[in-house]
Enzyme design. Sequence first.
Site, PDB file in Angstrom:
ATOM      1  N   GLN A 194       0.841  -1.196   0.000  1.00  0.00           N
ATOM      2  CA  GLN A 194       0.000   0.000   0.000  1.00  0.00           C
ATOM      3  C   GLN A 194       0.876   1.246   0.000  1.00  0.00           C
ATOM      4  OE1 GLN A 194      -3.431   0.046   2.792  1.00  0.00           O
ATOM      5  NE2 GLN A 194      -2.900  -2.100   3.149  1.00  0.00           N
TER       6      GLN A 194
HETATM    7  P1  GTP Z   1      -0.517  -6.244   0.131  1.00  0.00           P
HETATM    8  O1  GTP Z   1      -0.227  -7.052   1.350  1.00  0.00           O
HETATM    9  O2  GTP Z   1      -1.710  -5.353   0.293  1.00  0.00           O
HETATM   10  O3  GTP Z   1       0.680  -5.483  -0.356  1.00  0.00           O
HETATM   11  O4  GTP Z   1      -0.922  -7.286  -1.064  1.00  0.00           O
HETATM   12  P2  GTP Z   1      -0.154  -8.615  -1.533  1.00  0.00           P
HETATM   13  O5  GTP Z   1       0.792  -8.269  -2.620  1.00  0.00           O
HETATM   14  O6  GTP Z   1       0.415  -9.332  -0.363  1.00  0.00           O
HETATM   15  O7  GTP Z   1      -1.333  -9.469  -2.204  1.00  0.00           O
HETATM   16  P3  GTP Z   1      -2.099 -10.742  -1.587  1.00  0.00           P
HETATM   17  O8  GTP Z   1      -1.195 -11.924  -1.519  1.00  0.00           O
HETATM   18  O9  GTP Z   1      -2.795 -10.329  -0.363  1.00  0.00           O
HETATM   19  O10 GTP Z   1      -3.137 -11.047  -2.779  1.00  0.00           O
HETATM   20  C1  GTP Z   1      -4.070 -10.089  -3.233  1.00  0.00           C
HETATM   21  C2  GTP Z   1      -5.217 -10.791  -3.937  1.00  0.00           C
HETATM   22  O11 GTP Z   1      -4.764 -11.381  -5.161  1.00  0.00           O
HETATM   23  C3  GTP Z   1      -5.841 -11.931  -3.126  1.00  0.00           C
HETATM   24  O12 GTP Z   1      -7.237 -11.912  -3.330  1.00  0.00           O
HETATM   25  C4  GTP Z   1      -5.223 -13.177  -3.740  1.00  0.00           C
HETATM   26  O13 GTP Z   1      -6.051 -14.321  -3.627  1.00  0.00           O
HETATM   27  C5  GTP Z   1      -5.087 -12.758  -5.199  1.00  0.00           C
HETATM   28  N1  GTP Z   1      -3.987 -13.444  -5.914  1.00  0.00           N
HETATM   29  C6  GTP Z   1      -2.699 -13.540  -5.522  1.00  0.00           C
HETATM   30  N2  GTP Z   1      -1.957 -14.211  -6.428  1.00  0.00           N
HETATM   31  C7  GTP Z   1      -2.804 -14.549  -7.431  1.00  0.00           C
HETATM   32  C8  GTP Z   1      -2.636 -15.249  -8.673  1.00  0.00           C
HETATM   33  O14 GTP Z   1      -1.546 -15.702  -9.064  1.00  0.00           O
HETATM   34  N3  GTP Z   1      -3.759 -15.392  -9.443  1.00  0.00           N
HETATM   35  C9  GTP Z   1      -4.971 -14.907  -9.071  1.00  0.00           C
HETATM   36  N4  GTP Z   1      -6.005 -15.118  -9.896  1.00  0.00           N
HETATM   37  N5  GTP Z   1      -5.175 -14.245  -7.914  1.00  0.00           N
HETATM   38  C10 GTP Z   1      -4.101 -14.064  -7.105  1.00  0.00           C
END
Ligand code: GTP
Length: 171
Positions: A62
Amino acid sequence: GLRKRQVSVLVVGLDNSGKTSLLNYLLPAENKSNDIVPTVGFNVEHFSCKGLSFTAFDMSGQSRYRTLWGNYYHTANGIIFVVDSSDKTRILVAREEFQQLLSHHDISSRNIPILIFANKMDIRDALSDVGVSSALGLDGIINKSWHICSSNALKGDGVPDGIEWLCSAIK
Ligand code: GTP
Ligand code: MG
């Protein structure tokens, strides 16, 4: 001795790119969570690969937390930068953050390997690894080894390939 070498990696990239999901795939079964929420600040996770024992700093993507990333660059043996390949409206923001990372003194002054995951490859019309590579400007990287992999963090496709590259680049 037989103790594994300890290394630390910093996992960065925009919010919602899939950083926490990707790390969750790498965790031992007993530490996996099935309810992943947006990261606040950062979390620390541990996993092993090819004789290396990793400490991973899972940073929040974020905007209000991105200024934290730079505090950890100097401690990292490797960087993992995660991109949502399906988010074409924010790919330029990802490029901006990636270029800022490269120009930070604690990165530019060190030969530290950078692994890029072109994540969410399963989503229709997502950019390919080549597309993400040119959008981020990877061709302009000098004096650093880097590698890009398409991935699906939910199923794990592409994740082991990327991490194995990182292991060999760190060794
Ligand atoms: P922050 O902690 O806010 O920085 O986000 P993050 O980068 O850690 O992302 P997070 O792992 O929380 O995933 C965000 C969303 O994307 C979730 O709803 C996951 O299920 C989805 N997601 C993550 N990887 C994939 C992927 O390879 N394919 C799909 N379709 N969805 C994904
Ligand atoms: Mg997260």
